[in-house]
Motif scaffolding. Structure first.
Motif, PDB file in Angstrom:
ATOM      1  N   PRO A 138       0.833  -1.206   0.000  1.00  0.00           N
ATOM      2  CA  PRO A 138       0.000   0.000   0.000  1.00  0.00           C
ATOM      3  C   PRO A 138       0.872   1.263   0.000  1.00  0.00           C
ATOM      4  CG  PRO A 138      -0.404  -1.352   1.982  1.00  0.00           C
ATOM      5  CD  PRO A 138       0.675  -1.993   1.193  1.00  0.00           C
ATOM      6  N   ASP A 139       0.360   2.315  -0.619  1.00  0.00           N
ATOM      7  CA  ASP A 139       1.072   3.585  -0.654  1.00  0.00           C
ATOM      8  C   ASP A 139       0.300   4.631   0.161  1.00  0.00           C
ATOM      9  OD1 ASP A 139      -1.114   4.191  -2.245  1.00  0.00           O
ATOM     10  OD2 ASP A 139       0.038   4.495  -4.077  1.00  0.00           O
ATOM     11  N   VAL A 140       0.782   5.881   0.138  1.00  0.00           N
ATOM     12  CA  VAL A 140       0.146   6.929   0.947  1.00  0.00           C
ATOM     13  C   VAL A 140      -1.305   7.161   0.535  1.00  0.00           C
ATOM     14  CG1 VAL A 140       2.246   8.128   1.667  1.00  0.00           C
ATOM     15  CG2 VAL A 140       1.165   8.756  -0.486  1.00  0.00           C
ATOM     16  N   ALA A 141      -1.613   7.010  -0.757  1.00  0.00           N
ATOM     17  CA  ALA A 141      -2.995   7.205  -1.217  1.00  0.00           C
ATOM     18  C   ALA A 141      -3.915   6.127  -0.638  1.00  0.00           C
ATOM     19  CB  ALA A 141      -3.044   7.198  -2.743  1.00  0.00           C
ATOM     20  N   THR A 142      -3.430   4.892  -0.627  1.00  0.00           N
ATOM     21  CA  THR A 142      -4.215   3.793  -0.042  1.00  0.00           C
ATOM     22  C   THR A 142      -4.456   4.052   1.436  1.00  0.00           C
ATOM     23  OG1 THR A 142      -3.228   2.261  -1.617  1.00  0.00           O
ATOM     24  CG2 THR A 142      -4.277   1.296   0.328  1.00  0.00           C
ATOM     25  N   TYR A 143      -3.401   4.482   2.124  1.00  0.00           N
ATOM     26  CA  TYR A 143      -3.555   4.781   3.546  1.00  0.00           C
ATOM     27  C   TYR A 143      -4.536   5.931   3.766  1.00  0.00           C
ATOM     28  CZ  TYR A 143      -0.185   1.488   5.415  1.00  0.00           C
ATOM     29  OH  TYR A 143       0.440   0.335   5.808  1.00  0.00           O
ATOM     30  N   ASN A 144      -4.560   6.889   2.875  1.00  0.00           N
ATOM     31  CA  ASN A 144      -5.482   8.002   3.052  1.00  0.00           C
ATOM     32  C   ASN A 144      -6.933   7.522   2.933  1.00  0.00           C
ATOM     33  OD1 ASN A 144      -4.910  10.775   3.769  1.00  0.00           O
ATOM     34  ND2 ASN A 144      -6.376  11.236   2.142  1.00  0.00           N
ATOM     35  N   VAL A 145      -7.176   6.591   2.029  1.00  0.00           N
ATOM     36  CA  VAL A 145      -8.518   6.004   1.911  1.00  0.00           C
ATOM     37  C   VAL A 145      -8.879   5.284   3.216  1.00  0.00           C
ATOM     38  CG1 VAL A 145      -9.898   4.267   0.703  1.00  0.00           C
ATOM     39  CG2 VAL A 145      -8.432   5.827  -0.601  1.00  0.00           C
ATOM     40  N   LEU A 146      -7.915   4.563   3.778  1.00  0.00           N
ATOM     41  CA  LEU A 146      -8.158   3.879   5.051  1.00  0.00           C
ATOM     42  C   LEU A 146      -8.417   4.872   6.183  1.00  0.00           C
ATOM     43  CD1 LEU A 146      -5.434   1.085   4.798  1.00  0.00           C
ATOM     44  CD2 LEU A 146      -7.913   0.813   4.542  1.00  0.00           C
ATOM     45  N   LEU A 147      -7.675   5.971   6.193  1.00  0.00           N
ATOM     46  CA  LEU A 147      -7.892   7.004   7.218  1.00  0.00           C
ATOM     47  C   LEU A 147      -9.294   7.596   7.088  1.00  0.00           C
ATOM     48  CD1 LEU A 147      -4.423   8.783   7.054  1.00  0.00           C
ATOM     49  CD2 LEU A 147      -5.280   7.348   8.921  1.00  0.00           C
ATOM     50  N   GLN A 148      -9.723   7.846   5.865  1.00  0.00           N
ATOM     51  CA  GLN A 148     -11.073   8.378   5.646  1.00  0.00           C
ATOM     52  C   GLN A 148     -12.130   7.375   6.092  1.00  0.00           C
ATOM     53  OE1 GLN A 148     -10.793   9.268   1.471  1.00  0.00           O
ATOM     54  NE2 GLN A 148      -9.875  11.287   1.836  1.00  0.00           N
ATOM     55  N   ALA A 149     -11.889   6.105   5.838  1.00  0.00           N
ATOM     56  CA  ALA A 149     -12.826   5.067   6.286  1.00  0.00           C
ATOM     57  C   ALA A 149     -12.901   5.030   7.809  1.00  0.00           C
ATOM     58  CB  ALA A 149     -12.412   3.703   5.735  1.00  0.00           C
ATOM     59  N   CYS A 150     -11.764   5.149   8.469  1.00  0.00           N
ATOM     60  CA  CYS A 150     -11.751   5.205   9.938  1.00  0.00           C
ATOM     61  C   CYS A 150     -12.562   6.393  10.433  1.00  0.00           C
ATOM     62  CB  CYS A 150     -10.321   5.302  10.466  1.00  0.00           C
ATOM     63  SG  CYS A 150      -9.361   3.792  10.343  1.00  0.00           S
ATOM     64  N   ASP A 151     -12.418   7.520   9.764  1.00  0.00           N
ATOM     65  CA  ASP A 151     -13.169   8.716  10.150  1.00  0.00           C
ATOM     66  C   ASP A 151     -14.667   8.470  10.006  1.00  0.00           C
ATOM     67  OD1 ASP A 151     -13.913  11.350  10.801  1.00  0.00           O
ATOM     68  OD2 ASP A 151     -13.647  12.017   8.729  1.00  0.00           O
ATOM     69  N   ARG A 152     -15.089   7.960   8.855  1.00  0.00           N
ATOM     70  CA  ARG A 152     -16.518   7.726   8.630  1.00  0.00           C
ATOM     71  C   ARG A 152     -17.096   6.747   9.652  1.00  0.00           C
ATOM     72  NH1 ARG A 152     -14.825   8.269   3.386  1.00  0.00           N
ATOM     73  NH2 ARG A 152     -14.613   6.032   3.026  1.00  0.00           N
ATOM     74  N   ALA A 153     -16.286   5.801  10.090  1.00  0.00           N
ATOM     75  CA  ALA A 153     -16.739   4.814  11.074  1.00  0.00           C
ATOM     76  C   ALA A 153     -16.508   5.278  12.513  1.00  0.00           C
ATOM     77  CB  ALA A 153     -16.022   3.488  10.841  1.00  0.00           C
ATOM     78  N   ALA A 154     -16.007   6.508  12.675  1.00  0.00           N
ATOM     79  CA  ALA A 154     -15.697   7.064  14.004  1.00  0.00           C
ATOM     80  C   ALA A 154     -14.715   6.176  14.773  1.00  0.00           C
ATOM     81  CB  ALA A 154     -16.964   7.323  14.818  1.00  0.00           C
ATOM     82  N   LYS A 155     -13.760   5.612  14.062  1.00  0.00           N
ATOM     83  CA  LYS A 155     -12.719   4.764  14.655  1.00  0.00           C
ATOM     84  C   LYS A 155     -11.436   5.584  14.781  1.00  0.00           C
ATOM     85  CE  LYS A 155     -15.025   0.802  14.517  1.00  0.00           C
ATOM     86  NZ  LYS A 155     -15.230  -0.055  15.656  1.00  0.00           N
ATOM     87  N   HIS A 156     -11.479   6.579  15.660  1.00  0.00           N
ATOM     88  CA  HIS A 156     -10.367   7.527  15.747  1.00  0.00           C
ATOM     89  C   HIS A 156      -9.118   6.929  16.390  1.00  0.00           C
ATOM     90  CE1 HIS A 156     -13.934  10.170  15.152  1.00  0.00           C
ATOM     91  NE2 HIS A 156     -13.167  10.468  14.120  1.00  0.00           N
ATOM     92  N   THR A 157      -9.297   6.024  17.332  1.00  0.00           N
ATOM     93  CA  THR A 157      -8.139   5.347  17.929  1.00  0.00           C
ATOM     94  C   THR A 157      -7.410   4.528  16.860  1.00  0.00           C
ATOM     95  OG1 THR A 157      -9.190   5.271  20.092  1.00  0.00           O
ATOM     96  CG2 THR A 157      -7.408   3.697  19.701  1.00  0.00           C
ATOM     97  N   GLU A 158      -8.189   3.840  16.042  1.00  0.00           N
ATOM     98  CA  GLU A 158      -7.601   3.057  14.961  1.00  0.00           C
ATOM     99  C   GLU A 158      -6.917   3.961  13.938  1.00  0.00           C
ATOM    100  OE1 GLU A 158     -10.569   2.684  16.297  1.00  0.00           O
ATOM    101  OE2 GLU A 158     -10.804   0.580  16.823  1.00  0.00           O
ATOM    102  N   MET A 159      -7.502   5.137  13.710  1.00  0.00           N
ATOM    103  CA  MET A 159      -6.922   6.096  12.767  1.00  0.00           C
ATOM    104  C   MET A 159      -5.533   6.524  13.237  1.00  0.00           C
ATOM    105  SD  MET A 159      -8.250   9.888  11.767  1.00  0.00           S
ATOM    106  CE  MET A 159      -9.605   9.322  10.780  1.00  0.00           C
ATOM    107  N   VAL A 160      -5.412   6.870  14.499  1.00  0.00           N
ATOM    108  CA  VAL A 160      -4.118   7.280  15.048  1.00  0.00           C
ATOM    109  C   VAL A 160      -3.123   6.125  14.948  1.00  0.00           C
ATOM    110  CG1 VAL A 160      -2.915   8.011  17.150  1.00  0.00           C
ATOM    111  CG2 VAL A 160      -5.105   9.063  16.549  1.00  0.00           C
ATOM    112  N   GLY A 161      -3.574   4.929  15.281  1.00  0.00           N
ATOM    113  CA  GLY A 161      -2.708   3.752  15.186  1.00  0.00           C
ATOM    114  C   GLY A 161      -2.238   3.504  13.763  1.00  0.00           C
TER     115      GLY A 161
END
Length: 137
Positions: free
Chosen positions: A1-24
């Motif tokens: 995965p690259d930075v773009a893939t990770y950004n999609v994952l970060l956005q998914a964490c945000d939409r799911a309100a998984k902020h602890t997972e986002m920081v991790g």
């Protein structure tokens, strides 16, 4: 995965309100050979700000700096817009985004129209607050 893939994952964490997972996720990127970029940090900062999590916003700023990245206008826009959203939702006082505005200016950065609009919109319901925000801009 690259930075773009990770950004999609970060956005998914945000939409799911998984902020602890986002920081991790941001913390794990370098260990997995992917250096977070400004966009990754901005995505996390905006989401954490919107959630009213000032401690984690500050952690993201620190992490970013520790990786050799300096916050840009876009980073402050993410922090200010997110914390303004939280202020409108009643999660924070408007002092939080105003503090970031002051920090931004101390670094020699000027707020753009989007930052000004966010602050003025967040203060619109309170005439005294609106005047205070106008004086800061």
């Amino acid at each position: 995965p690259d930075v773009a893939t990770y950004n999609v994952l970060l956005q998914a964490c945000d939409r799911a309100a998984k902020h602890t997972e986002m920081v991790g996720l941001v913390q794990s990127m370098p260990k997995l050979g992917v250096e977070p970029n400004v966009v990754n940090y901005n995505t996390a900062i905006r989401a954490l700000g919107r959630a009213g999590d000032l401690k984690r916003v500050a952690e993201m700023f620190s992490m970013m700096r520790s990786r050799g990245l300096e916050p840009e206008v876009s980073t402050f826009r993410a922090a200010i817009n997110g914390t303004c959203d939280a202020a409108v939702a009643g999660l924070l006082e408007l002092d939080a985004p105003l503090g970031r505005l002051r920090e931004m200016r101390e670094l020699g950065l000027q707020p753009d129209v989007a930052i000004q609009h966010s602050l003025l919109s967040a203060a619109a319901a309170d005439p005294q607050r609106h005047a205070a925000v106008e004086s800061e801009l």
